[in-house]
Design a protein around this motif. Structure first.
Motif, PDB file in Angstrom:
ATOM      1  N   SER A 109      18.111 108.861  53.937  1.00 49.80           N
ATOM      2  CA  SER A 109      19.021 108.876  55.085  1.00 49.80           C
ATOM      3  C   SER A 109      18.892 107.596  55.897  1.00 49.80           C
ATOM      4  O   SER A 109      19.887 107.045  56.381  1.00 49.80           O
ATOM      5  N   ALA A 110      17.657 107.119  56.063  1.00 49.18           N
ATOM      6  CA  ALA A 110      17.433 105.901  56.838  1.00 49.18           C
ATOM      7  C   ALA A 110      18.079 104.694  56.169  1.00 49.18           C
ATOM      8  O   ALA A 110      18.728 103.865  56.826  1.00 49.18           O
ATOM      9  N   VAL A 111      17.910 104.580  54.861  1.00 47.22           N
ATOM     10  CA  VAL A 111      18.521 103.464  54.129  1.00 47.22           C
ATOM     11  C   VAL A 111      20.040 103.533  54.236  1.00 47.22           C
ATOM     12  O   VAL A 111      20.714 102.528  54.518  1.00 47.22           O
ATOM     13  N   ALA A 112      20.591 104.729  54.046  1.00 45.18           N
ATOM     14  CA  ALA A 112      22.049 104.890  54.105  1.00 45.18           C
ATOM     15  C   ALA A 112      22.584 104.564  55.495  1.00 45.18           C
ATOM     16  O   ALA A 112      23.693 104.046  55.638  1.00 45.18           O
ATOM     17  N   GLY A 113      21.788 104.847  56.533  1.00 44.52           N
ATOM     18  CA  GLY A 113      22.232 104.616  57.898  1.00 44.52           C
ATOM     19  C   GLY A 113      21.923 103.224  58.422  1.00 44.52           C
ATOM     20  O   GLY A 113      22.225 102.924  59.579  1.00 44.52           O
ATOM     21  N   GLY A 114      21.301 102.395  57.591  1.00 41.95           N
ATOM     22  CA  GLY A 114      21.021 101.029  58.011  1.00 41.95           C
ATOM     23  C   GLY A 114      19.839 100.871  58.953  1.00 41.95           C
ATOM     24  O   GLY A 114      19.733  99.868  59.664  1.00 41.95           O
ATOM     25  N   VAL A 115      18.917 101.839  58.951  1.00 39.66           N
ATOM     26  CA  VAL A 115      17.723 101.734  59.789  1.00 39.66           C
ATOM     27  C   VAL A 115      16.842 100.609  59.248  1.00 39.66           C
ATOM     28  O   VAL A 115      16.542 100.551  58.055  1.00 39.66           O
ATOM     29  N   ARG A 116      16.401  99.733  60.126  1.00 42.33           N
ATOM     30  CA  ARG A 116      15.696  98.531  59.690  1.00 42.33           C
ATOM     31  C   ARG A 116      14.176  98.626  59.797  1.00 42.33           C
ATOM     32  O   ARG A 116      13.464  97.838  59.174  1.00 42.33           O
ATOM     33  N   HIS A 117      13.671  99.567  60.605  1.00 38.57           N
ATOM     34  CA  HIS A 117      12.234  99.585  60.877  1.00 38.57           C
ATOM     35  C   HIS A 117      11.718 101.024  60.798  1.00 38.57           C
ATOM     36  O   HIS A 117      12.354 101.940  61.323  1.00 38.57           O
ATOM     37  N   PHE A 118      10.552 101.194  60.190  1.00 40.49           N
ATOM     38  CA  PHE A 118      10.029 102.539  59.932  1.00 40.49           C
ATOM     39  C   PHE A 118       8.518 102.515  60.126  1.00 40.49           C
ATOM     40  O   PHE A 118       7.818 101.708  59.511  1.00 40.49           O
ATOM     41  N   ILE A 119       8.022 103.382  61.000  1.00 38.18           N
ATOM     42  CA  ILE A 119       6.573 103.524  61.194  1.00 38.18           C
ATOM     43  C   ILE A 119       6.159 104.908  60.726  1.00 38.18           C
ATOM     44  O   ILE A 119       6.761 105.920  61.102  1.00 38.18           O
ATOM     45  N   PHE A 120       5.118 104.925  59.895  1.00 37.27           N
ATOM     46  CA  PHE A 120       4.684 106.162  59.242  1.00 37.27           C
ATOM     47  C   PHE A 120       3.306 106.583  59.730  1.00 37.27           C
ATOM     48  O   PHE A 120       2.370 105.791  59.780  1.00 37.27           O
ATOM     49  N   SER A 121       3.212 107.854  60.054  1.00 35.46           N
ATOM     50  CA  SER A 121       1.966 108.479  60.481  1.00 35.46           C
ATOM     51  C   SER A 121       1.138 108.818  59.245  1.00 35.46           C
ATOM     52  O   SER A 121       1.303 109.866  58.643  1.00 35.46           O
ATOM     53  N   SER A 122       0.252 107.899  58.855  1.00 35.96           N
ATOM     54  CA  SER A 122      -0.596 108.134  57.691  1.00 35.96           C
ATOM     55  C   SER A 122      -1.992 108.551  58.148  1.00 35.96           C
ATOM     56  O   SER A 122      -2.201 108.924  59.311  1.00 35.96           O
ATOM     57  N   THR A 123      -2.958 108.479  57.259  1.00 35.76           N
ATOM     58  CA  THR A 123      -4.240 109.112  57.539  1.00 35.76           C
ATOM     59  C   THR A 123      -5.380 108.452  56.778  1.00 35.76           C
ATOM     60  O   THR A 123      -5.186 107.924  55.671  1.00 35.76           O
ATOM     61  N   ALA A 124      -6.571 108.536  57.363  1.00 34.95           N
ATOM     62  CA  ALA A 124      -7.773 108.086  56.661  1.00 34.95           C
ATOM     63  C   ALA A 124      -8.079 108.966  55.454  1.00 34.95           C
ATOM     64  O   ALA A 124      -8.903 108.578  54.611  1.00 34.95           O
ATOM     65  N   ALA A 125      -7.425 110.126  55.355  1.00 28.84           N
ATOM     66  CA  ALA A 125      -7.627 110.982  54.183  1.00 28.84           C
ATOM     67  C   ALA A 125      -7.130 110.322  52.899  1.00 28.84           C
ATOM     68  O   ALA A 125      -7.452 110.780  51.804  1.00 28.84           O
ATOM     69  N   THR A 126      -6.355 109.246  53.015  1.00 31.24           N
ATOM     70  CA  THR A 126      -5.933 108.520  51.809  1.00 31.24           C
ATOM     71  C   THR A 126      -7.124 107.871  51.102  1.00 31.24           C
ATOM     72  O   THR A 126      -7.062 107.590  49.913  1.00 31.24           O
ATOM     73  N   TYR A 127      -8.225 107.635  51.823  1.00 29.66           N
ATOM     74  CA  TYR A 127      -9.382 106.968  51.223  1.00 29.66           C
ATOM     75  C   TYR A 127     -10.264 107.925  50.433  1.00 29.66           C
ATOM     76  O   TYR A 127     -11.038 107.488  49.575  1.00 29.66           O
ATOM     77  N   GLY A 128     -10.195 109.216  50.739  1.00 24.79           N
ATOM     78  CA  GLY A 128     -11.118 110.155  50.110  1.00 24.79           C
ATOM     79  C   GLY A 128     -12.521 109.959  50.638  1.00 24.79           C
ATOM     80  O   GLY A 128     -12.742 109.769  51.838  1.00 24.79           O
ATOM     81  N   ILE A 129     -13.502 109.993  49.754  1.00 26.56           N
ATOM     82  CA  ILE A 129     -14.885 109.757  50.142  1.00 26.56           C
ATOM     83  C   ILE A 129     -15.160 108.269  49.981  1.00 26.56           C
ATOM     84  O   ILE A 129     -15.171 107.743  48.867  1.00 26.56           O
ATOM     85  N   PRO A 130     -15.354 107.554  51.085  1.00 28.46           N
ATOM     86  CA  PRO A 130     -15.420 106.090  51.011  1.00 28.46           C
ATOM     87  C   PRO A 130     -16.690 105.595  50.329  1.00 28.46           C
ATOM     88  O   PRO A 130     -17.746 106.225  50.390  1.00 28.46           O
ATOM     89  N   GLU A 131     -16.545 104.439  49.687  1.00 26.42           N
ATOM     90  CA  GLU A 131     -17.695 103.821  49.035  1.00 26.42           C
ATOM     91  C   GLU A 131     -18.596 103.124  50.038  1.00 26.42           C
ATOM     92  O   GLU A 131     -19.794 102.964  49.794  1.00 26.42           O
ATOM     93  N   SER A 132     -18.034 102.679  51.163  1.00 24.66           N
ATOM     94  CA  SER A 132     -18.831 102.005  52.177  1.00 24.66           C
ATOM     95  C   SER A 132     -18.208 102.228  53.551  1.00 24.66           C
ATOM     96  O   SER A 132     -17.026 102.558  53.666  1.00 24.66           O
ATOM     97  N   ILE A 133     -19.028 102.061  54.580  1.00 26.99           N
ATOM     98  CA  ILE A 133     -18.639 102.259  55.975  1.00 26.99           C
ATOM     99  C   ILE A 133     -18.963 100.984  56.738  1.00 26.99           C
ATOM    100  O   ILE A 133     -20.042 100.427  56.551  1.00 26.99           O
ATOM    101  N   PRO A 134     -18.090 100.504  57.614  1.00 27.60           N
ATOM    102  CA  PRO A 134     -16.766 101.032  57.946  1.00 27.60           C
ATOM    103  C   PRO A 134     -15.755 100.776  56.826  1.00 27.60           C
ATOM    104  O   PRO A 134     -15.988  99.955  55.946  1.00 27.60           O
ATOM    105  N   ILE A 135     -14.621 101.493  56.906  1.00 31.58           N
ATOM    106  CA  ILE A 135     -13.635 101.477  55.830  1.00 31.58           C
ATOM    107  C   ILE A 135     -12.555 100.453  56.152  1.00 31.58           C
ATOM    108  O   ILE A 135     -11.910 100.512  57.196  1.00 31.58           O
ATOM    109  N   ARG A 136     -12.348  99.524  55.226  1.00 32.60           N
ATOM    110  CA  ARG A 136     -11.256  98.548  55.362  1.00 32.60           C
ATOM    111  C   ARG A 136      -9.996  99.073  54.684  1.00 32.60           C
ATOM    112  O   ARG A 136     -10.050  99.927  53.811  1.00 32.60           O
ATOM    113  N   GLU A 137      -8.870  98.510  55.083  1.00 36.29           N
ATOM    114  CA  GLU A 137      -7.587  98.951  54.519  1.00 36.29           C
ATOM    115  C   GLU A 137      -7.496  98.742  53.019  1.00 36.29           C
ATOM    116  O   GLU A 137      -6.767  99.469  52.331  1.00 36.29           O
TER     117      GLU A 137
END
Length: 336
Positions: A109-137
């Motif tokens: 819908s955003a593409v069809a409507g010509g929306v140019r900017h999108f911010i997404f609420s993501s999460t540190a859960a994407t990393y799972g169990i990290p190999e080291s701390i602190p966690i880099r992107e």
């Protein structure tokens, strides 16, 4: 850029905990906002009156298309979705529907409507169990539950959409969000909360008779899990800065951790609650929950370098005080 030059921002899930704070931050900064929320877990009263409100689902492409056209939406802040990790394990298809499939429809819908900017609420859960701390992107992404996996799939969709269409995006990976609006305008209001500070606040106000501590044998200083807690109002401000950055550089996208780079253990958090109340709450030591990492702490160098965002409430006692104030407000409303 003055208010009239700025695009109208659609906030999905703007009646929820983090979304409602983002609406406050946007409105306080002079942005024009329209909120889309199905009110399944959100609250109509939590939407700031300065924002327009539409009740509906993000996967309703006809409705989203009308909102974009009618309001002249040029940017989307996307918070709508399901967020309870244990529930995602028990009902994975709900999470792939609400978080991944529904977002795919929203993006179309955003593409069809010509929306140019999108911010997404993501999460540190994407990393799972990290190999080291602190966690880099750029740490390995290996989610251990459907919640994290559903969010990581959306990050991949965003990258592909931005490569194919004139849209840029910011994916913000939250660590542990807590606290409430310092002005008392919003806070975490859902029932059945699983976040530690919210649970502890409910114990303070008599809605629980204890706080469970899951695991005391982690490889941490006091044996309990360590997490990076970020004040929800600081997080909301980060979204405003991220939106400004996307508009200023419309061909650039980014993925950033949102945390303070400092971890607190479960016992340290409960000590802070006890300090705030001078009345210790009961702690019950229980076995670990499956899949809980020893520690999750953000490396926040990238967001500090990329955005002019600087935390204003980076203090565990402040986070706890704001959460307690909001919980007492909710308790007063319940007994009024």
């Amino acid at each position: 850029m003055n208010g009239n030059d700025r695009p109208v921002v659609m906030v999905t899930g703007g009646a929820g905990y983090i979304g409602s704070h983002a609406v406050l931050a946007l409105a306080d900064a002079g942005w024009r906002v329209v909120v889309l929320d199905n009110l399944i877990t959100g609250f109509r009263w939590a939407v700031d009156p300065r924002a327009a409100f539409v009740e509906g689902a993000i996967e309703d492409m006809a409705l989203v298309g009308r909102i974009i056209a009618d309001h002249g939406v040029g940017a989307i802040l996307h918070f709508a979705g399901s967020v309870v990790v244990p529930e995602s394990v028990a009902d994975p298809l709900k999470y792939y529907r609400n978080n991944t499939a529904a977002t795919r429809s929203l993006l179309e819908s955003a593409v069809a409507g010509g929306v140019r900017h999108f911010i997404f609420s993501s999460t540190a859960a994407t990393y799972g169990i990290p190999e080291s701390i602190p966690i880099r992107e750029d740490a390995p992404k290996a989610p251990i539950n459907p919640y994290g996996a559903s969010k990581l799939m959306t990050e991949r969709m965003l990258a592909d959409v931005a490569a194919a269409h004139p849209m840029n995006y910011g994916a913000l990976r939250y660590f542990n969000v807590a606290g409430a609006d310092p002005g008392g305008r919003s806070g975490q209001s859902t029932t059945g909360a699983t976040h530690l500070i919210k649970v502890a606040a409910e114990a303070v106000t008599g809605q629980r008779d204890h706080v469970a501590v899951f695991g005391t044998d982690y490889a941490t200083p006091d044996g309990t899990g360590v997490r990076d807690y970020i004040h929800v109002s600081d997080l909301a401000d980060a979204h405003v800065h991220a939106l400004e950055a996307l508009i200023a550089a419309p061909t650039e996208s980014f993925t950033l951790n949102c945390g303070y780079g400092r971890g607190y253990s479960v016992l340290e958090v409960l000590d802070a609650v006890d300090r705030a109340t001078n009345h210790p709450i009961e702690r019950r030591m229980l076995p670990r929950r499956p899949g809980d990492p020893d520690a999750l702490v953000a490396d926040n160098a990238a967001i500090l370098a990329r955005l002019p965002w600087r935390p204003k409430r980076d203090d565990l006692d402040v986070i706890v005080a704001d959460a307690l104030r909001w919980q007492r407000h909710l308790a007063d409303l319940a007994t009024a």
